[in-house]
Design an enzyme around this catalytic site. Structure first.
Site, short mmCIF file in Angstrom:
data_model
loop_
_atom_site.label_atom_id
_atom_site.label_comp_id
_atom_site.label_asym_id
_atom_site.label_seq_id
_atom_site.Cartn_x
_atom_site.Cartn_y
_atom_site.Cartn_z
CG HIS A 1 2.40 -3.49 11.12
ND1 HIS A 1 1.77 -4.17 10.11
CD2 HIS A 1 1.99 -2.19 11.02
CE1 HIS A 1 1.00 -3.34 9.43
NE2 HIS A 1 1.11 -2.14 9.96
CG ASP B 1 -4.20 -0.51 9.97
OD1 ASP B 1 -4.11 0.27 10.93
OD2 ASP B 1 -3.44 -0.46 8.98
CG HIS C 1 -0.54 -0.19 6.36
ND1 HIS C 1 -1.00 0.96 6.98
CD2 HIS C 1 0.20 0.21 5.30
CE1 HIS C 1 -0.55 2.02 6.32
NE2 HIS C 1 0.18 1.59 5.30
CG ASP D 1 -4.28 2.99 8.49
OD1 ASP D 1 -5.24 2.22 8.61
OD2 ASP D 1 -3.11 2.66 8.78
#
Length: 309
Positions: free
Chosen positions: A125, A162, A164, A246
């Site tokens: 990120h 992931d 996200h 996740d």
């Protein structure tokens, strides 16, 4: 060939507030899961600290200095609503980048066949000059740039599974025609980026949007129909993986319903692609995963699949 595991205790010194999902216990659970006899064959390697020039492959020095200056002498410092620093954070972040680079070098040199870098803080990120989402520096993007700029590779693929969207990796490699970034993620979900219309300056970005509450069935179809053909067409000389766990059904921060065997399937297929195009060369770097038991189980399954390939 062998699989290398990169870990370092400095990752335990990046401390976040009590109750924060990106916690020290994540590494402890992974270490415990990989300490059983099934993983005795792992080649365990330490993670060197990177220097500013390594981070500078993706981030300006002004940004690196800003992060260094924000590290507290004691206690905790907050960079944004999700991202924190403690006295040990810069050392941990340097190990994260250094471990990713060392893993790439070991695989490219033929010292090991594949590698898994178990590190924190995560990186996907972190944008060019902006920390966010628990991340300080773009570990996987820096590793890709190292492979291209210093090792002369012309085609590096990054696969980010992931839950996200890897907005930081996308930002850092948006203008890089030697890299193909493919990210699958829940949508809608924080950080709100990762639309299919975001394709990079050179058509070098592919975003796979997966609806909330979808399962591994939908993920497998998306990878078979879109991701694997794109990787085959690109014919990478190295595959890097942003391995976030996740999307697991038990994870508290999202609503995808993958199971541990979905990570095995995905890893096996990525290894098969690496075998077809780049002599099996693959480096996987830890990103998210916040249910500690699910994280440990999925990581062990992922590493086991790397070893079996």
């Amino acid at each position: 060939m062998s699989v290398a595991l990169y870990m370092h205790d400095d990752g335990l010194n990046h401390v976040t507030p009590e109750g924060h999902p990106e916690q020290v216990a994540r590494l402890r659970h992974i270490a415990r899961a990989l300490s059983v006899p099934a993983f005795d064959a792992l080649e365990r390697r330490t993670m060197p600290q990177c220097d500013d020039a390594d981070i500078g492959l993706c981030h300006p020095q002004t940004y690196v200095d800003r992060i260094k200056d924000a590290v507290p002498q004691t206690g905790l410092a907050r960079l944004d609503e999700d991202t924190w620093l403690s006295p040990g954070s810069m050392s941990a972040a340097r190990r994260a980048v250094g471990g990713a680079i060392a893993a790439v070098d070991a695989v490219l040199d033929g010292a090991v066949g594949k590698a898994f870098v178990a590190t924190r803080p995560p990186g996907h990120h972190a944008e060019t000059a902006k920390p966010m989402g628990f991340c300080l520096f773009g570990n996987v993007a820096i590793a890709a740039r190292h492979a291209m700029e210093r090792r002369g590779l012309a085609r590096v693929a990054i696969v980010d599974f992931d839950v996200h969207h890897g907005n930081g990796t996308q930002d850092l490699l948006w203008n890089e025609d030697r890299a193909l970034f493919i990210g699958s993620h829940q949508s809608p979900l924080w950080p709100g980026s990762g639309r299919a219309t975001e394709t990079g300056a050179h058509g070098n970005v592919m975003n796979i949007e997966l609806p909330p509450h979808s399962t591994g069935t939908e993920m497998r179809a998306a990878y078979e129909n879109r991701v694997f053909p794109a990787l085959d067409a690109f014919a990478p000389e190295l595959i890097l993986v942003s391995a976030g766990f996740d999307a697991h059904a038990d994870d508290p921060l999202a609503q995808l319903n993958w199971q541990t065997d979905d990570y095995v399937w995905l890893t096996e297929n990525l290894c098969a692609l690496a075998a077809r195009h780049c002599g099996g060369k693959l480096v996987s770097i830890l990103e998210g995963g916040y249910n500690l038991e699910a994280l440990a189980d999925a990581t062990a399954a992922h590493v086991g699949a790397l070893m079996a390939a």
